[in-house]
Design an enzyme around this catalytic site. Structure first.
Site, PDB file in Angstrom:
ATOM      1  N   GLU A 294       0.833  -1.215   0.000  1.00  0.00           N
ATOM      2  CA  GLU A 294       0.000   0.000   0.000  1.00  0.00           C
ATOM      3  C   GLU A 294       0.862   1.257   0.000  1.00  0.00           C
ATOM      4  O   GLU A 294       0.454   2.295  -0.500  1.00  0.00           O
ATOM      5  CB  GLU A 294      -0.912   0.030   1.233  1.00  0.00           C
ATOM      6  N   HIS A 323       9.080 -26.262   0.852  1.00  0.00           N
ATOM      7  CA  HIS A 323       8.435 -27.377   0.165  1.00  0.00           C
ATOM      8  C   HIS A 323       7.287 -26.892  -0.704  1.00  0.00           C
ATOM      9  O   HIS A 323       6.407 -27.672  -1.069  1.00  0.00           O
ATOM     10  CB  HIS A 323       7.954 -28.400   1.205  1.00  0.00           C
ATOM     11  N   LYS A 436     -13.153   1.070  -1.782  1.00  0.00           N
ATOM     12  CA  LYS A 436     -14.040   1.332  -0.640  1.00  0.00           C
ATOM     13  C   LYS A 436     -15.267   2.129  -1.104  1.00  0.00           C
ATOM     14  O   LYS A 436     -16.390   1.821  -0.750  1.00  0.00           O
ATOM     15  CB  LYS A 436     -13.303   2.143   0.431  1.00  0.00           C
TER      16      LYS A 436
HETATM   17  O1  PA5 Z   1      -3.424   1.207   5.871  1.00  0.00           O
HETATM   18  C1  PA5 Z   1      -4.534   1.637   5.627  1.00  0.00           C
HETATM   19  O2  PA5 Z   1      -4.783   2.855   5.634  1.00  0.00           O
HETATM   20  C2  PA5 Z   1      -5.706   0.714   5.347  1.00  0.00           C
HETATM   21  O3  PA5 Z   1      -5.320  -0.603   5.229  1.00  0.00           O
HETATM   22  C3  PA5 Z   1      -6.709   0.814   6.489  1.00  0.00           C
HETATM   23  O4  PA5 Z   1      -6.090   0.457   7.691  1.00  0.00           O
HETATM   24  C4  PA5 Z   1      -7.899  -0.095   6.248  1.00  0.00           C
HETATM   25  O5  PA5 Z   1      -8.507   0.213   5.013  1.00  0.00           O
HETATM   26  C5  PA5 Z   1      -8.928   0.071   7.365  1.00  0.00           C
HETATM   27  O6  PA5 Z   1      -9.314   1.405   7.466  1.00  0.00           O
HETATM   28  P1  PA5 Z   1      -9.992   1.967   8.754  1.00  0.00           P
HETATM   29  O7  PA5 Z   1      -9.043   1.864   9.883  1.00  0.00           O
HETATM   30  O8  PA5 Z   1     -10.359   3.367   8.418  1.00  0.00           O
HETATM   31  O9  PA5 Z   1     -11.204   1.120   8.990  1.00  0.00           O
END
Ligand code: PA5
Length: 462
Positions: A294, A323, A436
């Site tokens: 990300e 393996h 989202k």
């Molecule tokens: O790293 C990130 O920003 C995302 O993976 C969020 O943690 C994830 O989408 C969950 O979002 P939130 O904490 O707003 O529910």
């Protein structure tokens, strides 16, 4: 301190075509790296830089409140149920799996020193949610709902189901079984928490989900199951101090960031495998995959140019995946950097008995499983170098709060430095937000009507 061995990325070991002239590259990038580290440390206290995660080890107030709440509820609950997804769950899973005794939830309360069991719901599979809720006694469960945005559909739908069930089972008293971790001011969960009077903790400003493990997002569940918060904090602080060193020859996060960056941009190796030789560290790989993917997978650089870059992270577990994946890593495309994590000293020593002495497995008798797992890590590393494949070995003295915190913090800083080398915004995630938003539209959230119509049209063709 944890150690990094990058010898097997050097051209002296794996040849010029696949390896780097490490000393030369460190010299070439000495000033750039020093500048990046200085700049990150300068920017970290400024708003909207998304670098507040670099200050989490020093957040005395949160640490105090977390410990205080954990001591207040000690002995009152048999289970902790964490609801969250992505950055709101992966750090918690990685650290609890690493630091709690193995098979924690199967131990007796005495074996857990009176601490509760812990469950994470980080997906929306109806079968597994129903399954878990059918075995948990909600009256004896503290539910920690974690979402920074306060609106993530997966987490909030789980929460709605659990809250409804709690209220039905406990009546008006259900609120004491809920603690919410969310943004200080904004978001639907913050609003609901205030209306309903839940106990709350804060996901601090300018800390993205994947960098939030050492905020209340992680610290609260850790304290609730009795982990030593001070040990974790000491690990972060010591690593933070070490990584403030602007000299690349002394800074392991900068070294690993630069090696990965150069392997990708110069040698075409844009896959990064994380392979701990420790089952307890298995979920560190899941956490790393999110952190690396990300943060570094971006379509634009900071100057607005289309770049579509990002090394792809892959999770593996030693020795299990020898393996499964090693055949490909040895003989398939030479497009990966493989990070081994090695544990010098395991908590337990497990001896293999002297039985079947006169058979082909007799040689194992009298050795330990500890020797075997580290021999496998060594032999895989050597075999990979025979095939001219770059590997890096990160060594932890042992799997404890101090070392695991160091490891995670080091990987966070490594990611931030890599982002600067790629010249991208490490801390946004427009690609996640897009999916989202489409989900909100599909599920009929107000304000997303136009998107919903456009989506319906697209879905007919895609
Ligand atoms: O790293 C990130 O920003 C995302 O993976 C969020 O943690 C994830 O989408 C969950 O979002 P939130 O904490 O707003 O529910």
């Amino acid at each position: 301190m944890i150690k990094l061995n990058y010898k097997n990325t050097d051209e002296m070991v794996i040849g010029k075509e696949n390896g780097l002239n490490i000393q030369q590259e460190f010299a070439n990038y000495k000033d750039t790296i020093a500048q990046i580290i200085t700049d990150l440390n300068k920017r970290k206290d400024k708003p909207e830089q998304w670098l507040q995660w670099m200050n989490l080890g020093y957040n005395e107030e949160t640490i105090w409140y977390v410990k205080e709440f954990a001591s207040m509820v000690k002995g009152k609950f048999e289970n902790i149920l964490v609801l969250g997804i992505g950055g709101s769950a992966l750090g918690g899973i990685a650290v609890t799996e690493a630091l709690l005794k193995p098979y924690w939830n199967l131990l007796t309360p005495e074996q857990r020193n009176g601490n509760p069991r812990i469950f994470f719901l980080d997906n929306i599979d109806p079968d597994s949610i129903t399954g878990l809720l059918s075995i948990l006694d909600l009256k004896k469960t503290l539910v920690n709902v974690i979402t920074k945005s306060g609106s993530t559909a997966e987490t909030m739908s789980q929460f709605m189901i659990v809250k409804d069930k709690l209220e039905k089972e406990l009546g008006a008293d259900y609120r004491k079984n809920i603690v919410a971790t969310t943004d200080k001011k904004t978001g639907i969960l913050r609003q609901i928490s205030e209306q309903e009077g839940y106990k709350t903790f804060v996901v601090p400003d300018d800390v993205g989900g994947r960098f939030s493990v050492f905020s209340a997002v992680g610290l609260l569940p850790f304290a609730l199951v009795g982990l030593d918060i001070d040990e974790i904090i000491n690990g972060i602080k010591d690593m933070d101090l070490a990584l403030k060193n602007t000299d690349i020859n002394e800074n392991i996060a900068a070294q690993n960031a630069l090696i990965h960056y150069l392997m990708d941009t110069k040698k075409g190796k844009n896959l990064s495998v994380m392979m701990p030789y420790s089952s307890r560290l298995k979920y560190v790989s899941d956490w790393y995959v999110q952190l690396w993917a990300e943060s570094l997978g971006k379509n634009k650089d900071k100057n607005g140019n289309d770049v579509h870059i990002g090394p792809t992270p892959i999770k593996a577990l030693g020795a299990t995946d020898q393996h499964s994946q090693i055949q490909l890593y040895n003989e398939g495309p030479n497009d990966k950097v493989i990070n081994f994590i090695r544990v010098a000293e395991f908590d337990k020593t497990l001896e293999i008995p002297h039985i079947f002495e006169y058979t082909g497995i007799g040689y194992l008798g009298g050795k330990t499983i500890n020797q075997l797992i580290n021999a496998e890590a060594d032999s895989t590393r050597v075999a990979l170098s025979d095939y001219n494949r770059p590997t890096i070995t990160i060594t932890l003295d042992r799997v404890d709060g101090y070392n695991v915190a160091q490891l995670l913090y080091m990987l966070e800083v490594q990611t931030a430095i890599a982002g600067e080398l790629y010249n991208i915004n490490t801390f946004n995630q427009p690609g996640v937000e897009q999916a989202k938003n489409y989900t909100y539209a599909l599920m009929g959230r107000a304000g997303y009507e136009e998107s919903a119509m456009a989506l319906q049209e697209k879905m007919a063709t895609v």
